[in-house]
Design a protein around this motif. Structure first.
Motif, PDB file in Angstrom:
ATOM      1  N   PRO A  22       0.812  -1.224   0.000  1.00  0.00           N
ATOM      2  CA  PRO A  22       0.000   0.000   0.000  1.00  0.00           C
ATOM      3  C   PRO A  22       0.844   1.273   0.000  1.00  0.00           C
ATOM      4  O   PRO A  22       1.952   1.303   0.538  1.00  0.00           O
ATOM      5  CB  PRO A  22      -0.815  -0.117   1.295  1.00  0.00           C
ATOM      6  CG  PRO A  22      -0.837  -1.573   1.599  1.00  0.00           C
ATOM      7  CD  PRO A  22       0.472  -2.121   1.118  1.00  0.00           C
ATOM      8  N   ILE A  23       0.294   2.330  -0.585  1.00  0.00           N
ATOM      9  CA  ILE A  23       0.923   3.649  -0.590  1.00  0.00           C
ATOM     10  C   ILE A  23       0.951   4.202   0.839  1.00  0.00           C
ATOM     11  O   ILE A  23      -0.006   4.067   1.587  1.00  0.00           O
ATOM     12  CB  ILE A  23       0.126   4.631  -1.488  1.00  0.00           C
ATOM     13  CG1 ILE A  23       0.272   4.244  -2.953  1.00  0.00           C
ATOM     14  CG2 ILE A  23       0.566   6.076  -1.262  1.00  0.00           C
ATOM     15  CD1 ILE A  23       1.540   4.678  -3.602  1.00  0.00           C
ATOM     16  N   ASN A  24       2.080   4.829   1.196  1.00  0.00           N
ATOM     17  CA  ASN A  24       2.191   5.516   2.478  1.00  0.00           C
ATOM     18  C   ASN A  24       1.880   6.996   2.251  1.00  0.00           C
ATOM     19  O   ASN A  24       2.679   7.725   1.662  1.00  0.00           O
ATOM     20  CB  ASN A  24       3.599   5.347   3.052  1.00  0.00           C
ATOM     21  CG  ASN A  24       3.755   5.966   4.428  1.00  0.00           C
ATOM     22  OD1 ASN A  24       2.961   6.805   4.843  1.00  0.00           O
ATOM     23  ND2 ASN A  24       4.800   5.559   5.141  1.00  0.00           N
ATOM     24  N   ASP A  25       0.727   7.454   2.723  1.00  0.00           N
ATOM     25  CA  ASP A  25       0.294   8.837   2.490  1.00  0.00           C
ATOM     26  C   ASP A  25       1.156   9.866   3.209  1.00  0.00           C
ATOM     27  O   ASP A  25       1.021  11.068   2.959  1.00  0.00           O
ATOM     28  CB  ASP A  25      -1.164   9.017   2.944  1.00  0.00           C
ATOM     29  CG  ASP A  25      -2.128   8.284   2.019  1.00  0.00           C
ATOM     30  OD1 ASP A  25      -1.755   8.045   0.858  1.00  0.00           O
ATOM     31  OD2 ASP A  25      -3.235   7.947   2.476  1.00  0.00           O
ATOM     32  N   LYS A  26       2.027   9.407   4.097  1.00  0.00           N
ATOM     33  CA  LYS A  26       2.867  10.325   4.871  1.00  0.00           C
ATOM     34  C   LYS A  26       4.339  10.227   4.466  1.00  0.00           C
ATOM     35  O   LYS A  26       5.220  10.643   5.205  1.00  0.00           O
ATOM     36  CB  LYS A  26       2.739  10.016   6.373  1.00  0.00           C
ATOM     37  CG  LYS A  26       1.320  10.134   6.926  1.00  0.00           C
ATOM     38  CD  LYS A  26       0.832  11.576   6.888  1.00  0.00           C
ATOM     39  CE  LYS A  26      -0.532  11.696   7.543  1.00  0.00           C
ATOM     40  NZ  LYS A  26      -1.027  13.092   7.559  1.00  0.00           N
ATOM     41  N   LYS A  27       4.592   9.690   3.294  1.00  0.00           N
ATOM     42  CA  LYS A  27       5.978   9.544   2.838  1.00  0.00           C
ATOM     43  C   LYS A  27       6.248  10.468   1.644  1.00  0.00           C
ATOM     44  O   LYS A  27       5.477  10.494   0.682  1.00  0.00           O
ATOM     45  CB  LYS A  27       6.273   8.104   2.438  1.00  0.00           C
ATOM     46  CG  LYS A  27       7.748   7.854   2.062  1.00  0.00           C
ATOM     47  CD  LYS A  27       7.958   6.480   1.458  1.00  0.00           C
ATOM     48  CE  LYS A  27       7.779   5.384   2.473  1.00  0.00           C
ATOM     49  NZ  LYS A  27       8.134   4.053   1.910  1.00  0.00           N
ATOM     50  N   ILE A  28       7.376  11.199   1.714  1.00  0.00           N
ATOM     51  CA  ILE A  28       7.756  12.151   0.663  1.00  0.00           C
ATOM     52  C   ILE A  28       9.190  11.854   0.230  1.00  0.00           C
ATOM     53  O   ILE A  28      10.079  11.701   1.074  1.00  0.00           O
ATOM     54  CB  ILE A  28       7.693  13.600   1.166  1.00  0.00           C
ATOM     55  CG1 ILE A  28       6.336  13.900   1.806  1.00  0.00           C
ATOM     56  CG2 ILE A  28       7.987  14.581   0.033  1.00  0.00           C
ATOM     57  CD1 ILE A  28       6.307  15.212   2.569  1.00  0.00           C
ATOM     58  N   ILE A  29       9.408  11.787  -1.075  1.00  0.00           N
ATOM     59  CA  ILE A  29      10.765  11.649  -1.617  1.00  0.00           C
ATOM     60  C   ILE A  29      11.205  12.994  -2.185  1.00  0.00           C
ATOM     61  O   ILE A  29      10.452  13.651  -2.912  1.00  0.00           O
ATOM     62  CB  ILE A  29      10.825  10.572  -2.718  1.00  0.00           C
ATOM     63  CG1 ILE A  29      10.419   9.205  -2.151  1.00  0.00           C
ATOM     64  CG2 ILE A  29      12.227  10.498  -3.322  1.00  0.00           C
ATOM     65  CD1 ILE A  29      10.386   8.105  -3.188  1.00  0.00           C
ATOM     66  N   PHE A  30      12.445  13.397  -1.864  1.00  0.00           N
ATOM     67  CA  PHE A  30      13.020  14.633  -2.390  1.00  0.00           C
ATOM     68  C   PHE A  30      14.255  14.319  -3.231  1.00  0.00           C
ATOM     69  O   PHE A  30      15.010  13.379  -2.946  1.00  0.00           O
ATOM     70  CB  PHE A  30      13.449  15.567  -1.255  1.00  0.00           C
ATOM     71  CG  PHE A  30      12.322  16.300  -0.580  1.00  0.00           C
ATOM     72  CD1 PHE A  30      11.717  17.384  -1.199  1.00  0.00           C
ATOM     73  CD2 PHE A  30      11.888  15.916   0.675  1.00  0.00           C
ATOM     74  CE1 PHE A  30      10.679  18.060  -0.578  1.00  0.00           C
ATOM     75  CE2 PHE A  30      10.855  16.593   1.311  1.00  0.00           C
ATOM     76  CZ  PHE A  30      10.247  17.670   0.679  1.00  0.00           C
TER      77      PHE A  30
END
Length: 412
Positions: free
Chosen positions: A39-47
């Motif tokens: 599942p997608i993690n709605d609180k994860k951000i890649i920079f």
């Protein structure tokens, strides 16, 4: 050129490296598609940024760090140097390899499960098919004067960005939608996070400049990259001893330094690292100083924090001039090769000089006169800057990072 000819030209080592790169990319791809089952993690951000932890992406990340977003959100940074990046000990932040030809299972996992991917240079998802729920924002890194050559080739890109950030809905948006070869509907006018630095005093940058320049006026010179040890990286300019406009020889540099000393002005020259290797720049000068990205990084200073503390800018066709408009300080444009440049590379608009609000310098004497007036605090082009500014910048408030997060619905 067929494969046999390429091997003859580049050798077996080239063939081995090419094959290995393809194998590694394929392995990363397989891992990515397997991880899409998670599942997608709605609180994860890649920079991602060009130059680890820098530019627009880092400015946005730093804003999140300072305003307590981290903890609520988990950040993944794609970097060139994992070991060095980890030394920063940023909370709730992990690091993966930036490039797809390095085997990194964690990278593939995070790409497959992050809700957000924010980048300003390299699209990590270009060879992958993103998931429907994911949002990719291209912050990009500048709007320039140079002509657009056919736009970005999107032929082999499986995933383009969902949105690109623009400075205005005028020239900035028009330029980027052509350069990025995409629909203008993808453009969102939020402003660049790195320009938020222009609206905040940074004591570290101020102390560093004082250490370099003392109490003198500070002129920042950021020329377009010209002469190089590596011809493939050069623009099409006539060779000179310095590779700079206006001051072509070591004698010119000496004469300029003496004049700057007399006027109590320090010229800080930021060049491409290959240009800095030229012999003329290995000498020490009293009033001409050289800085690099590495020096700024070692002193914990972002480029635009440094830029904000200068008194005037010298440049030519670089996008830095457009960003510098927000500081409402004098700009000196060196245009000695304007006609040749127009014929070879070309400009985005026919009336490009009208969009360069500042001194237009074609020779050394004009250069000296402009420096004299600027150092005497004469500001002859304030009205011209005021007219051009809204064409490139909708916002002048230092709140671009906040707008980006609000657009992405990233909340504390």
């Amino acid at each position: 050129m067929n494969i046999i000819a390429k091997i003859k030209k580049n050798g077996l080592v080239w063939l081995f490296n090419t094959l290995m790169n393809k194998v590694i990319i394929k392995c990363n791809t397989v891992v990515y598609y397997v991880c899409r089952l998670i599942p997608i993690n709605d609180k994860k951000i890649i920079f991602e940024s060009e130059g680890d932890l820098s530019d627009n992406s880092f400015a946005l990340y730093e804003y999140m760090l300072q305003h307590n977003y981290l903890g609520e959100y988990k950040v993944i940074w794609a970097v060139n140097n994992l070991k060095e990046a980890k030394l920063n000990n940023y909370p709730y932040t992990k690091f993966v390899n930036r490039f797809d030809n390095i085997l990194d299972i964690k990278r593939s996992f995070h790409l497959a499960t992050a809700k957000y991917f924010v980048y300003d240079h390299y699209n990590l998802m270009w060879y992958l098919k993103k998931r429907k729920e994911q949002i990719i924002l291209n912050l990009w890194h500048g709007v320039g004067y140079k002509a657009i050559k056919n736009g970005n080739d999107t032929t082999n890109i499986k995933t383009q960005f969902d949105y690109f950030d623009s400075l205005s809905d005028d020239i900035s948006l028009e330029f980027l939608k052509e350069f990025l070869n995409c629909s203008p509907q993808k453009g969102v006018v939020l402003g660049y996070p790195r320009l938020d630095y222009f609206f905040k005093t940074n004591l570290t940058a101020r102390k560093y400049i004082k250490k370099i320049a003392g109490n003198t006026k500070v002129l920042l010179w950021m020329p377009t990259f010209r002469q190089s040890i590596n011809p493939e990286l050069s623009e099409e300019y006539a060779d000179s001893e310095t590779g700079l406009p206006i001051v072509y020889t070591s004698k010119d540099i000496e004469e300029l330094n003496n004049y700057l000393h007399k006027k109590e002005v320090t010229l800080i020259l930021k060049m491409h690292h290959l240009q800095a290797e030229l012999n003329v720049f290995k000498k020490k000068y009293t009033n001409i100083k050289f800085i690099s990205d590495e020096e700024l990084r070692d002193n914990n200073i972002q480029l635009y924090q440094f830029v904000a503390e200068t008194d005037a800018l010298i440049t030519d066709y670089s996008s830095i001039a457009i960003d510098y408009l927000l500081l409402d300080k004098p700009i000196i444009f060196t245009l000695d090769d304007y006609d040749d440049y127009k014929k070879s590379r070309g400009f985005y608009k026919d009336n490009i000089k009208e969009l360069m609000p500042g001194y237009h310098i074609y020779n050394y004497d004009e250069f000296i006169k402009a420096i004299s007036e600027v150092s005497s605090e004469k500001d002859l082009y304030s009205e011209e800057r005021y007219k051009v500014l809204p064409m490139y910048h909708k916002f002048r408030d230092g709140n671009s990072s906040r707008r980006v997060l609000e657009f992405l619905n990233i909340e504390r």
